[in-house]
Design an enzyme around this catalytic site. Structure first.
Site, PDB file in Angstrom:
ATOM      1  N   HIS A 155     -31.408  71.926  24.420  1.00  0.00           N
ATOM      2  CA  HIS A 155     -31.525  71.454  23.076  1.00  0.00           C
ATOM      3  C   HIS A 155     -33.025  70.755  22.872  1.00  0.00           C
ATOM      4  CE1 HIS A 155     -27.197  71.640  22.276  1.00  0.00           C
ATOM      5  NE2 HIS A 155     -27.134  71.097  23.272  1.00  0.00           N
ATOM      6  N   SER A 276     -62.024  74.016  19.406  1.00  0.00           N
ATOM      7  CA  SER A 276     -62.193  74.172  17.995  1.00  0.00           C
ATOM      8  C   SER A 276     -63.324  74.126  17.623  1.00  0.00           C
ATOM      9  CB  SER A 276     -61.130  73.058  17.422  1.00  0.00           C
ATOM     10  OG  SER A 276     -61.545  72.689  16.130  1.00  0.00           O
ATOM     11  N   LYS A 282     -60.592  69.331  21.076  1.00  0.00           N
ATOM     12  CA  LYS A 282     -59.163  70.418  21.287  1.00  0.00           C
ATOM     13  C   LYS A 282     -59.660  71.290  22.464  1.00  0.00           C
ATOM     14  CE  LYS A 282     -56.271  70.281  17.926  1.00  0.00           C
ATOM     15  NZ  LYS A 282     -56.011  71.567  17.263  1.00  0.00           N
ATOM     16  N   GLU A 289     -50.137  81.530  22.993  1.00  0.00           N
ATOM     17  CA  GLU A 289     -49.811  81.571  21.596  1.00  0.00           C
ATOM     18  C   GLU A 289     -49.909  83.081  21.112  1.00  0.00           C
ATOM     19  OE1 GLU A 289     -50.977  77.213  20.006  1.00  0.00           O
ATOM     20  OE2 GLU A 289     -52.733  78.849  19.528  1.00  0.00           O
TER      21      GLU A 289
END
Ligand code: ARG
Length: 457
Positions: A155, A276, A282, A289
């Site tokens: 979980h 970024s 970043k 992704e």
């Protein structure tokens, strides 16, 4: 010039020609198309359907075309209807009348079915090779991290401690099942449709066994109508690819989580991350992704083919031309995804201290603490309750179980003794788990041995 112009008097509409044309994508299997034609010509000569001399001329002409395309001397004409027409028209231009005999006893229906099978067969083998490389990377990280402790999750909540080797070993299993699926698919598709003709075979005495053998197939397909219209193998392959992407996507999701500021289990190499344009701090896990994002695209290709096939009456229908772009796109996506994922994984840095302290501070040894009480005579259900209360106490005190004093332990149960510390250390929790498939030292050695065997088989 069209291969089928004889029956037609009117001009072809330009848009129709463009809509109908497949050269922009089927030129991709020009090698398979030429090799298939060579085998067909050889067989026609052997069977006396054309003369040996004609067969030789065709064969030589095809070899030249093959070499010229390979070297860049001949470029594929994108105005042709498809790769089959292109090769045949160049052949006829070059060798004259003998070239016109190549298509004897053959249809583009069995020709394209053959080309696609050959292309699918080698694609499956290529993808399998890429997976093998990925498995090698996984195994080498496993070998280096037999004692790199980390929390195992259920979980997405810390559950019990494991090791990085154990965690990655799960992905080893997934990707090796993927390889075995590809192998099964190849075994099933490895039959030659050449000689099926348009749909009903032919009256020429074709030797289908021979062409199958020359082209490395296990034999000819058994039914000519099925031969020209079967695309099951593409659906199977797309399902294999989908499964690979699903596995890569799960793994990517973990990499994304492990890379968050909150977890910091890993550092992704600069080469596999991006920044970024506005936020200078970043470093984003873009490859992971994108792999996750592109998974849908491969599922889409699977759905495209399932849907294209579901309403098709026997035998060939032009809808089948739609198999190619979807398959090629999925193939490119899965190949690039495995390659990039492998590169990212091979250069990942694991923050072992952070992983271990995350396991230590997440009560992942609570089960072992309960088991300790059980070995000291407390029934498991009572032990579960005692440790539950102990965990609550630790949360309140902002402590890990291992940080409690023996007096604190004893307040919860007199069964606790000094050996509790050893019993619930990360090392003990992991290393005592030695059932087959578990993270303990002996079990992991066995697992690594098994992985080596799989890779070498
Ligand atoms: N481009 C076609 C395909 O991909 C080749 C077969 C054409 N056959 C035909 N009967 N029009 O399916």
């Amino acid at each position: 010039m069209k291969l089928w112009g004889g029956r037609f008097t009117g001009e072809e509409n330009e848009l129709v020609a463009k809509y109908n044309s497949s050269i922009s994508f089927d030129s991709r299997f020009w090698r398979e198309d030429i090799k298939g034609s060579m085998a067909h010509a050889l067989m026609l000569g052997n069977q006396g359907i054309i003369s040996h001399d004609e067969a030789d001329q065709i064969h030589k002409g095809l070899v030249d075309i093959y070499n010229d395309i390979e070297s860049g001397k001949l470029s594929i004409d994108m105005e042709a209807e498809d790769i089959h027409s292109f090769v045949e028209s160049v052949l006829t231009e070059r060798i004259g009348d003998a070239g016109k005999k190549l298509h004897t006893g053959r249809s583009r229906n069995d020709q394209v079915a053959l080309d696609m099978r050959m292309y699918a067969r080698s694609s499956a083998k290529e993808v399998s090779k890429l997976l093998k490389k990925l498995l090698t990377t996984i195994l080498s990280i496993m070998k280096d991290n037999k004692e790199t402790y980390m929390p195992g999750f259920t979980h997405l909540q810390k559950a019990q401690p494991v090791t990085l080797a154990h965690h990655l070993g799960a992905y080893f299993e997934m990707f090796s099942r993927d390889r075995s699926r590809l192998k099964d698919t190849v075994n099933r598709l490895n039959y030659s449709p050449l000689g099926s003709g348009a749909l009903a075979g032919t009256t020429y005495p074709l030797d289908r066994e021979m062409t199958a053998k020359v082209l490395d197939f296990a034999g000819p397909t058994e039914n000519s109508m099925d031969g020209v219209s079967d695309r099951d193998y593409l659906i199977e392959l797309l399902s294999d690819f989908s499964m690979i992407m699903m596995h890569l996507s799960r793994f990517s999701e973990e990499i994304i989580i492990w890379n968050t500021n909150e977890y910091r289990f890993i550092e992704i190499d600069d080469a596999y991350s991006t920044g970024s344009s506005i936020m200078p701090q970043k470093k984003n896990p873009d490859i992971a992704e994108l792999v996750r994002g592109k998974t849908g695209r491969v599922y889409g290709a699977l759905m495209t083919l399932l849907t294209a096939l579901k309403g098709l009456p026997l035998a060939y229908n032009k809808d089948l031309q739609e198999d190619k772009e979807a398959f090629f796109d999925a193939l490119d996506t899965v190949s690039d995804s495995i390659t990039l994922f492998d590169g990212m994984l091979a250069t990942l840095k694991f923050n072992k201290d952070i992983m271990a302290s995350s396991a230590k501070n997440g009560f992942t040894n609570a089960t072992d603490a309960a088991d300790y009480l059980v070995t000291h005579g407390v029934p498991f259900r009572d032990a579960h309750g005692i440790i539950g209360r102990l965990v609550l106490y630790c949360i309140d005190q902002k402590k890990a179980l291992d940080d409690l004093t023996i007096d604190e332990f004893k307040q919860f149960s007199p069964a606790f003794d000094k050996d509790i510390y050893d019993a619930i250390s990360l090392k003990t929790c992991v290393e005592k788990r030695n059932t087959i498939g578990a993270p303990g030292t002996a079990a992991i050695e066995r697992m690594i041995q098994h992985c080596e065997e799989v890779l070498n088989s």
